[in-house]
Design a protein around this motif. Structure first.
Motif, PDB file in Angstrom:
ATOM      1  N   MET A   1      73.885  54.414  45.359  1.00 13.79           N
ATOM      2  CA  MET A   1      72.512  53.938  45.513  1.00 13.79           C
ATOM      3  C   MET A   1      72.441  52.721  46.429  1.00 13.79           C
ATOM      4  N   ASP A   2      73.429  51.831  46.339  1.00 15.33           N
ATOM      5  CA  ASP A   2      73.416  50.647  47.202  1.00 15.33           C
ATOM      6  C   ASP A   2      73.484  51.044  48.673  1.00 15.33           C
ATOM      7  N   SER A   3      74.334  52.004  49.005  1.00 14.72           N
ATOM      8  CA  SER A   3      74.431  52.474  50.389  1.00 14.72           C
ATOM      9  C   SER A   3      73.124  53.109  50.842  1.00 14.72           C
ATOM     10  N   ALA A   4      72.474  53.853  49.931  1.00 17.55           N
ATOM     11  CA  ALA A   4      71.197  54.473  50.276  1.00 17.55           C
ATOM     12  C   ALA A   4      70.146  53.418  50.583  1.00 17.55           C
ATOM     13  N   LEU A   5      70.084  52.380  49.758  1.00 20.04           N
ATOM     14  CA  LEU A   5      69.124  51.306  50.001  1.00 20.04           C
ATOM     15  C   LEU A   5      69.392  50.622  51.341  1.00 20.04           C
ATOM     16  N   ARG A   6      70.638  50.256  51.576  1.00 20.82           N
ATOM     17  CA  ARG A   6      70.981  49.568  52.824  1.00 20.82           C
ATOM     18  C   ARG A   6      70.723  50.451  54.032  1.00 20.82           C
ATOM     19  N   GLY A   7      71.057  51.727  53.931  1.00 19.34           N
ATOM     20  CA  GLY A   7      70.852  52.629  55.057  1.00 19.34           C
ATOM     21  C   GLY A   7      69.384  52.814  55.392  1.00 19.34           C
ATOM     22  N   LEU A   8      68.571  53.072  54.393  1.00 17.50           N
ATOM     23  CA  LEU A   8      67.150  53.288  54.643  1.00 17.50           C
ATOM     24  C   LEU A   8      66.459  52.018  55.127  1.00 17.50           C
ATOM     25  N   LEU A   9      66.818  50.876  54.553  1.00 19.46           N
ATOM     26  CA  LEU A   9      66.221  49.619  55.005  1.00 19.46           C
ATOM     27  C   LEU A   9      66.602  49.312  56.447  1.00 19.46           C
ATOM     28  N   SER A  10      67.779  49.779  56.877  1.00 17.29           N
ATOM     29  CA  SER A  10      68.226  49.494  58.236  1.00 17.29           C
ATOM     30  C   SER A  10      67.407  50.220  59.295  1.00 17.29           C
ATOM     31  N   THR A  11      66.628  51.223  58.901  1.00 15.20           N
ATOM     32  CA  THR A  11      65.820  51.967  59.874  1.00 15.20           C
ATOM     33  C   THR A  11      64.646  51.152  60.409  1.00 15.20           C
ATOM     34  N   GLY A  12      64.221  50.127  59.666  1.00 11.43           N
ATOM     35  CA  GLY A  12      63.025  49.383  60.041  1.00 11.43           C
ATOM     36  C   GLY A  12      61.755  49.956  59.452  1.00 11.43           C
ATOM     37  N   LEU A  13      61.844  51.101  58.769  1.00  5.45           N
ATOM     38  CA  LEU A  13      60.657  51.743  58.209  1.00  5.45           C
ATOM     39  C   LEU A  13      60.001  50.914  57.111  1.00  5.45           C
ATOM     40  N   PHE A  14      60.772  50.038  56.474  1.00  3.53           N
ATOM     41  CA  PHE A  14      60.253  49.281  55.338  1.00  3.53           C
ATOM     42  C   PHE A  14      59.950  47.824  55.697  1.00  3.53           C
ATOM     43  N   ASP A  15      60.005  47.493  56.981  1.00  2.00           N
ATOM     44  CA  ASP A  15      59.791  46.109  57.390  1.00  2.00           C
ATOM     45  C   ASP A  15      58.393  45.605  57.019  1.00  2.00           C
ATOM     46  N   ALA A  16      57.381  46.434  57.267  1.00  2.00           N
ATOM     47  CA  ALA A  16      56.022  46.017  56.933  1.00  2.00           C
ATOM     48  C   ALA A  16      55.872  45.819  55.430  1.00  2.00           C
ATOM     49  N   ALA A  17      56.537  46.661  54.635  1.00  2.00           N
ATOM     50  CA  ALA A  17      56.478  46.519  53.179  1.00  2.00           C
ATOM     51  C   ALA A  17      57.139  45.223  52.723  1.00  2.00           C
ATOM     52  N   ILE A  18      58.263  44.863  53.342  1.00  2.00           N
ATOM     53  CA  ILE A  18      58.941  43.619  52.993  1.00  2.00           C
ATOM     54  C   ILE A  18      58.059  42.423  53.306  1.00  2.00           C
ATOM     55  N   THR A  19      57.382  42.466  54.445  1.00  2.00           N
ATOM     56  CA  THR A  19      56.506  41.376  54.837  1.00  2.00           C
ATOM     57  C   THR A  19      55.292  41.283  53.913  1.00  2.00           C
TER      58      THR A  19
END
Length: 285
Positions: free
Chosen positions: A228-246
Motif C-alpha cells: 500500500m505504501d508503494s501504491a500511495l507514493r506511486g500515485l501521488l508522484s503522478t501529480g494527479l493529487f496535487d490540487a487535492a493536497i493544496t
C-alpha cells in the motif's frame, strides 16, 4: 504516467511547502513510470523504432521511454517543460557522461520548449511521441496541443506522432481512485477535475494540431504495487493529487486514497489495478 501520467497543473512553487519535489520525482522514476512500459513498447514495435529513428519525446519526464527507444538503436531527444527534478533523473539515465551509463553521444535532453530541440545541422525528426496520457483531468489536453504545435515543424513530412490517452473508465480500475482527487480538490476545480476519457479525445487533439490520424491501438497497462505504501507514493508522484493536497492536506489525501485503494488490495499485501490505455498514431502533413 513522462514521460508522466499527466502534466502537473499546479506550479512547483505552489507545492513547495507541502511536497518534496525531488522525492516525488524519484518515486515516479522508481515506482510509477514503469507502469506504462507496455504502451511505449507497443508503439515502438508498431512503428519499427530502430537505428534509423530520430525520436523527439515531448514531456519526457525521467526518460524511461527514451531509454527504451535508445536501446533499440534510436537517436533520442527529450523535452521536459514542467519538472526539472524528473529531467535530472533522465540525465542520470541517458547522458553518456553520467556514471555507469552507456548513453549515445547524440542523446539530447532539454529543459524548455520543443523549439529548443531544433538543430539546423541535423536531419528532421522521424518520430514524435507524447506519452503522457490525456483524458483524466478536465482540460489536460490543452498543454499537449501547445507542445505539438511547437514540435511538428521539426518533424519530416509524413512522420508519425504518437499520442496517448486513458481508456474507457469501465476498463480502468484506477478511474475510481482518481475521483478521490477531484472530490478533495473541489474548491480548486479550475485546476482540473476528474472526467472520463472520451472516445475521440486523441483524434480531436491531433486534428487541432493539423495532424492526420493514421491508426490506433489499445494496450493493457495494469498498475501493480508491492504494498500500500508503494501504491500511495506511486500515485501521488503522478501529480494527479496535487490540487487535492493544496485544498486539504497530505494526511487527508493519504487517508482517502488508502480507502479508495482498499478494494484492490490483495491477500498477499500487493495492490493491483487493471487498466487499458489507448494510443493514436497521427502523421505530419
Amino acid at each position: 504516467m513522462t514521460p508522466t501520467l499527466v502534466r502537473q497543473h499546479l506550479s512547483p512553487a505552489g507545492l513547495g511547502s507541502r511536497v518534496d519535489l525531488c522525492a516525488r520525482a524519484r518515486d515516479w522514476s522508481e515506482i510509477q513510470e514503469r507502469m506504462l512500459v507496455p504502451l511505449y513498447e507497443a508503439a515502438y514495435e508498431r512503428l519499427e523504432v530502430g537505428a534509423g529513428t530520430r525520436l523527439l519525446g515531448l514531456g519526457c519526464g525521467a526518460g524511461l521511454a527514451l531509454l527504451l527507444a535508445a536501446s533499440r538503436g534510436a537517436a533520442v531527444t527529450g523535452v521536459e517543460p514542467s519538472s526539472p527534478q524528473r529531467l535530472a533523473l533522465a540525465r542520470e539515465r541517458l547522458l553518456p557522461e553520467a556514471w555507469g551509463t552507456r548513453g549515445r553521444a547524440d542523446t539530447r535532453l532539454i529543459d524548455g520548449s520543443p523549439k529548443d530541440a531544433a538543430d539546423a545541422e541535423a536531419p528532421t525528426y522521424t518520430l514524435v511521441t507524447a506519452f503522457e496520457p490525456i483524458g483524466c483531468l478536465a482540460g489536460d489536453s490543452e498543454g499537449l496541443g501547445e507542445l505539438l504545435e511547437a514540435a511538428t515543424p521539426l518533424a519530416g513530412r509524413g512522420a508519425p506522432v504518437v499520442l496517448a490517452g486513458w481508456g474507457p473508465p469501465e476498463r480502468c480500475a484506477t478511474s475510481s481512485v482518481l475521483r478521490v482527487a477531484a472530490k478533495l480538490a473541489d474548491p480548486l476545480r479550475s485546476a482540473g477535475s476528474w472526467r472520463p476519457a472520451l472516445r475521440d479525445d486523441l483524434e480531436e487533439v491531433a486534428q487541432r494540431a493539423g495532424l492526420k490520424p493514421d491508426g490506433s491501438g489499445r494496450v493493457a497497462c495494469p498498475f501493480g504495487y508491492a504494498d500500500m505504501d508503494s501504491a500511495l507514493r506511486g500515485l501521488l508522484s503522478t501529480g494527479l493529487f496535487d490540487a487535492a493536497i493544496t485544498a486539504t492536506d497530505q494526511a487527508q489525501v493519504d487517508k482517502e486514497l488508502t480507502e479508495a485503494l482498499h478494494p484492490y488490495l490483495r491477500p498477499d499485501g500487493t495492490v493491483w489495478m487493471p487498466n487499458v490505455f489507448r494510443y493514436l498514431i497521427a502523421r505530419v502533413p
